[in-house]
Motif scaffolding. Structure first.
Motif, short mmCIF file in Angstrom:
data_model
loop_
_atom_site.label_atom_id
_atom_site.label_comp_id
_atom_site.label_asym_id
_atom_site.label_seq_id
_atom_site.Cartn_x
_atom_site.Cartn_y
_atom_site.Cartn_z
N MET A 74 1.08 -0.96 -0.29
CA MET A 74 -0.35 -0.18 -0.05
C MET A 74 0.77 1.29 -0.40
N VAL A 75 0.91 2.32 -1.05
CA VAL A 75 1.45 3.29 -1.38
C VAL A 75 1.19 4.20 -0.24
N ALA A 76 1.62 5.05 0.71
CA ALA A 76 1.01 5.57 1.73
C ALA A 76 1.20 7.40 0.70
N ARG A 77 0.59 8.11 1.24
CA ARG A 77 0.33 9.01 -0.11
C ARG A 77 -0.50 10.38 0.77
N LYS A 78 1.01 11.92 1.14
CA LYS A 78 0.47 12.34 1.89
C LYS A 78 -0.77 12.95 2.87
N PHE A 79 -1.83 13.14 3.36
CA PHE A 79 -2.41 14.10 3.62
C PHE A 79 -3.11 15.06 2.71
N PHE A 80 -3.62 15.72 2.22
CA PHE A 80 -3.59 17.10 1.44
C PHE A 80 -4.99 17.38 1.92
N ARG A 118 -2.43 11.93 -5.08
CA ARG A 118 -3.53 12.20 -3.97
C ARG A 118 -4.68 12.68 -4.89
N ILE A 119 -6.08 12.27 -4.26
CA ILE A 119 -7.07 12.18 -5.08
C ILE A 119 -8.01 13.21 -4.24
N ILE A 120 -8.28 14.51 -3.79
CA ILE A 120 -8.90 14.99 -2.51
C ILE A 120 -9.93 15.75 -2.98
N TYR A 121 -11.16 15.46 -2.34
CA TYR A 121 -12.51 15.37 -2.29
C TYR A 121 -13.16 17.24 -1.88
N GLY A 159 -7.43 12.97 0.73
CA GLY A 159 -8.12 14.77 1.61
C GLY A 159 -8.82 16.00 1.32
N PHE A 160 -8.71 16.87 1.18
CA PHE A 160 -10.00 17.99 0.80
C PHE A 160 -9.86 19.33 0.48
N GLY A 210 -8.02 13.91 8.97
CA GLY A 210 -6.12 13.00 8.46
C GLY A 210 -5.43 12.14 9.42
N LYS A 211 -5.35 12.47 10.32
CA LYS A 211 -4.66 11.33 10.71
C LYS A 211 -4.89 10.39 11.85
#
Ligand SMILES: O=C(COP(=O)(O)O)NO
Length: 250
Positions: free
Chosen positions: A1-7, A207-210, A230-231, A249-250
């Motif tokens: 699973m690739v970690a994606r930094k929360f944005f 990153r795909i944010i909503y 993220g958002f 996102g924590k």
């Protein structure tokens, strides 16, 4: 699973006086952010330099738009190279308000994205369907058409500078947030599309944010979806609850 930094992006849109925005920035500067988060705030362009001086890391400023050219006779526009020159490292492009109110076409958004990436900026590239398109079961076709236009202009390696913001138009400013299932379904389809059309690496890393009526109450649950990274927050970014959204996102 690739970690994606929360944005998380805060899109202030055309709101706030300098004083009001400085008050918001003070609140962000005083906040405690749990865990790793990449945070950008996008004030109106007029205030970018001032806010940039006052904003403390990890937060960064973002522009809300930029043009396709480095310089020239384009009254009222801002060049991505001028943003870079001013030490602004992010820009929101293709927001649905730019598309519906100011005529930003898929091609223009793609050309703006290309110019911004070439200038060395990070791009929050906005896509999303209208209520009519969703009700006509056209959501996937619309977001793929919008993505295709961008993918036609940038190289595989340039995707590292892009954050995709899925913002269903029917959720923007309406209080009608997409359900976690609705958002997750579109985000997962976007990631599959990236894997098929660009590469698995890009699909895993992007990153795909909503965005669309995110607030301090619904962000925690939305953030648990596998493909919501993220958002992009409008109205709530001007309010104290924005800190809760950043920490969701924590
Ligand atoms: O446009 C939006 C979302 O706006 P709201 O959060 O106010 O729905 N983000 O760019």
């Amino acid at each position: 699973m690739v970690a994606r930094k929360f944005f998380v992006g805060g899109n202030f849109k055309m709101n706030g006086s300098l004083k009001e925005i400085e008050t918001i920035i003070e609140r962000i500067n005083e906040a405690k952010f749990d865990g790793e988060v990449e945070l950008v705030v996008a004030p109106p362009a007029l205030y970018l330099l001032k806010i940039q001086e006052e904003l403390k890391p990890p937060a960064q400023v973002s522009a809300q738009n930029s043009y396709t050219e480095k310089s020239g006779a384009f009254t009222g526009e801002i060049s991505p190279n001028q943003l870079k020159d001013a030490n602004v490292h992010w820009v929101i492009l293709g927001h649905s308000e730019r598309r519906s109110l100011f005529g930003d076409t898929d091609k223009l958004v793609a050309d703006k994205t290309k110019a911004a990436v070439e200038a060395g900026l990070g791009v929050i590239a906005c896509i999303g369907e209208s209520l009519q398109e969703r009700e006509a079961d056209q959501t996937q076709a619309v977001v793929e058409r919008q993505l295709e236009a961008i993918a036609n202009e940038i190289s595989e390696s340039e995707w590292k500078d892009i954050v995709i913001a899925y913002e269903p138009v029917w959720a923007i400013g309406t209080g009608k947030v997409a359900s976690k299932e609705q958002a997750q379904e579109v985000h997962a389809n976007i990631r599959q599309w990236l894997a098929k059309k660009v590469s698995q690496t890009v699909a895993d890393q992007t990153r795909i944010i909503y965005g669309g009526s995110v607030n301090g109450k619904n962000s925690g649950d939305l953030a648990t979806a596998a493909d919501i990274d993220g958002f992009l927050v409008g109205g709530a970014s001007l309010k104290p609850e924005f800190i809760d959204i950043v920490n969701s996102g924590k």
